[in-house]
Write an enzyme that holds these catalytic residues in place. Structure first.
Site, PDB file in Angstrom:
ATOM      1  N   ASP A 142      30.666   8.025  54.378  1.00 28.26           N
ATOM      2  CA  ASP A 142      30.767   8.138  53.018  1.00 28.26           C
ATOM      3  C   ASP A 142      30.328   7.416  52.002  1.00 28.26           C
ATOM      4  OD1 ASP A 142      30.990  10.925  53.536  1.00 28.26           O
ATOM      5  OD2 ASP A 142      32.987  10.902  54.139  1.00 28.26           O
ATOM      6  N   GLN A 171      25.743   8.406  44.984  1.00 26.11           N
ATOM      7  CA  GLN A 171      26.811   9.155  43.533  1.00 26.11           C
ATOM      8  C   GLN A 171      25.479   9.358  42.123  1.00 26.11           C
ATOM      9  OE1 GLN A 171      31.317   8.853  45.330  1.00 26.11           O
ATOM     10  NE2 GLN A 171      29.890   7.072  44.743  1.00 26.11           N
ATOM     11  N   ARG A 192      22.330  11.697  51.133  1.00 20.58           N
ATOM     12  CA  ARG A 192      23.175  12.528  50.856  1.00 20.58           C
ATOM     13  C   ARG A 192      23.720  12.657  49.597  1.00 20.58           C
ATOM     14  NH1 ARG A 192      29.367  12.982  52.856  1.00 20.58           N
ATOM     15  NH2 ARG A 192      27.829  13.926  54.343  1.00 20.58           N
ATOM     16  N   LYS A 195      27.777  14.546  43.590  1.00 23.32           N
ATOM     17  CA  LYS A 195      27.917  13.997  41.487  1.00 23.32           C
ATOM     18  C   LYS A 195      29.143  12.677  41.894  1.00 23.32           C
ATOM     19  CE  LYS A 195      27.204  18.592  40.099  1.00 23.32           C
ATOM     20  NZ  LYS A 195      27.776  19.482  38.792  1.00 23.32           N
ATOM     21  N   HIS A 235      27.840  22.591  44.707  1.00 18.27           N
ATOM     22  CA  HIS A 235      27.890  24.254  44.150  1.00 18.27           C
ATOM     23  C   HIS A 235      27.363  24.445  43.602  1.00 18.27           C
ATOM     24  CE1 HIS A 235      31.334  21.618  46.953  1.00 18.27           C
ATOM     25  NE2 HIS A 235      31.052  22.461  47.580  1.00 18.27           N
ATOM     26  N   ARG A 296      40.692  15.218  44.815  1.00 16.78           N
ATOM     27  CA  ARG A 296      39.471  15.665  44.631  1.00 16.78           C
ATOM     28  C   ARG A 296      38.744  16.467  44.122  1.00 16.78           C
ATOM     29  NH1 ARG A 296      40.968  10.359  47.125  1.00 16.78           N
ATOM     30  NH2 ARG A 296      39.375  11.566  49.260  1.00 16.78           N
ATOM     31  N   ARG A 297      38.916  16.698  45.213  1.00 19.14           N
ATOM     32  CA  ARG A 297      38.309  18.832  45.190  1.00 19.14           C
ATOM     33  C   ARG A 297      38.286  19.387  44.138  1.00 19.14           C
ATOM     34  NH1 ARG A 297      36.888  15.305  48.680  1.00 19.14           N
ATOM     35  NH2 ARG A 297      35.254  14.794  47.132  1.00 19.14           N
TER      36      ARG A 297
END
Length: 316
Positions: A142, A171, A192, A195, A235, A296-297
């Site tokens: 990550d 990111q 991966r 954003k 998403h 954060r989500r």
């Protein structure tokens, strides 16, 4: 700065407020809603969730929540938690073919420890990668705030010397990310693309959502036309549609890339994408340190805030 940007910044500030965290953690109503996004604190909780996801044809990547580890014992505990998790996943047959993999934050493994923190985190990550490789699955590193980007990419290079399938995260709110995509678009490179979910200064990051989205598309073009394995973490329906068009334009098979979404967000869309023949991987967090993750989500998308508030109202 528009209202959504103000909301995002406020939530990112709240993610660091211990008094607010204490209130949320002690409220049974909010904890019941949190379970939509975090299946539980124990290995058994997340292994069960990964099994349910696998039964629907989706893949998963699992994050043992925690970051900014303050002492060596805590970093070792995080490493051991991952080793126990991988063992439990293997015993359930979920690691074969990387049906379930793991995602690591180097700060949780000791990166921020004084002195040799980078060395400690790399050794712990190496231990986890070794067991994951033996179990037949993969690991993704990550990405955290911009101050750790270079250190994380250096750790990635060192780990890939022994474990070529270790995945990277880039990111698109960072100005540097297009160049990083070019560097990491080589054969076999798993990347991966997301954003970004940290509060970053204007000097290093785009501040508006439209600029971040445009950066996402530019980076996605680089990865789709490269020789690596793009992992499209979003998403956003528009970006998902663009990703599909770019994959077709590049002549990519469905097995040469994947979509990724968060546990509890748009589950029906996740299943729809999987059912149409594309690969969908679900990012599943677990553990006690869920508060910062949750904030954060919600900061990433105002709709997540509305879901949380509706859940509180309904369950209250």
């Amino acid at each position: 700065m528009d209202a959504s940007d103000l909301l995002r910044n406020s939530l990112l500030q709240l993610s660091k407020q211990e008094n607010i965290r204490d209130f949320v953690e002690k409220t049974p109503v909010s904890r019941s809603v949190v379970k939509r996004f975090v299946p539980g604190a124990q290995h058994s909780d997340v292994v069960a969730a990964a099994g349910e996801i696998a039964a629907t044809g989706r893949l998963s990547t699992i994050d043992y929540l925690g970051e900014d580890t303050a002492d060596l014992a805590q970093a070792q505990q995080t490493r051991d938690a991952y080793l126990q998790l991988i063992t439990a996943l293997r015993d359930e047959g979920l690691t074969e073919g990387a049906t379930a993999e793991v995602s690591l934050k180097l700060s949780a493994l000791g990166q921020a420890l004084p002195g040799d923190g980078n060395k400690v985190a790399l050794e712990h990550a190496h231990d986890i990668c070794t067991l994951a490789d033996l179990a037949g699955t993969t690991v993704t590193l990550d990405m955290e705030d911009h101050t750790t980007t270079d250190q994380t990419l250096e750790a990635l290079r060192e780990l890939r010397a022994d474990f070529p399938t270790v995945g990277a995260v880039l990111q698109t709110y960072l100005h540097r990310t297009e160049a990083d995509c070019r560097d990491l678009a080589g054969t076999g490179s798993r990347v991966r693309l997301c954003k970004g979910a940290y509060k970053e200064p204007e000097s290093v990051a785009f501040q508006s959502r439209s600029d971040v989205d445009r950066s996402y598309v530019r980076c996605l073009k680089i990865l789709m036309h490269g020789d690596g394995y793009p992992m499209i973490a979003t998403h956003d329906p528009r970006l998902i549609e663009i990703a599909g068009a770019l994959a077709a334009q590049a002549g990519r098979a469905a097995t040469s890339f994947e979509y990724q979404m968060l546990y509890g967000i748009r589950p029906e869309e996740q299943k729809r994408i999987s059912d149409r023949g594309d690969q969908m991987r679900v990012y599943i967090p677990y553990g006690e340190e869920w508060y910062g993750y949750l904030m954060r989500r919600m900061a990433e998308k105002p709709a997540n805030v509305m879901f949380f508030l509706r859940g509180l109202a309904t369950r209250g």
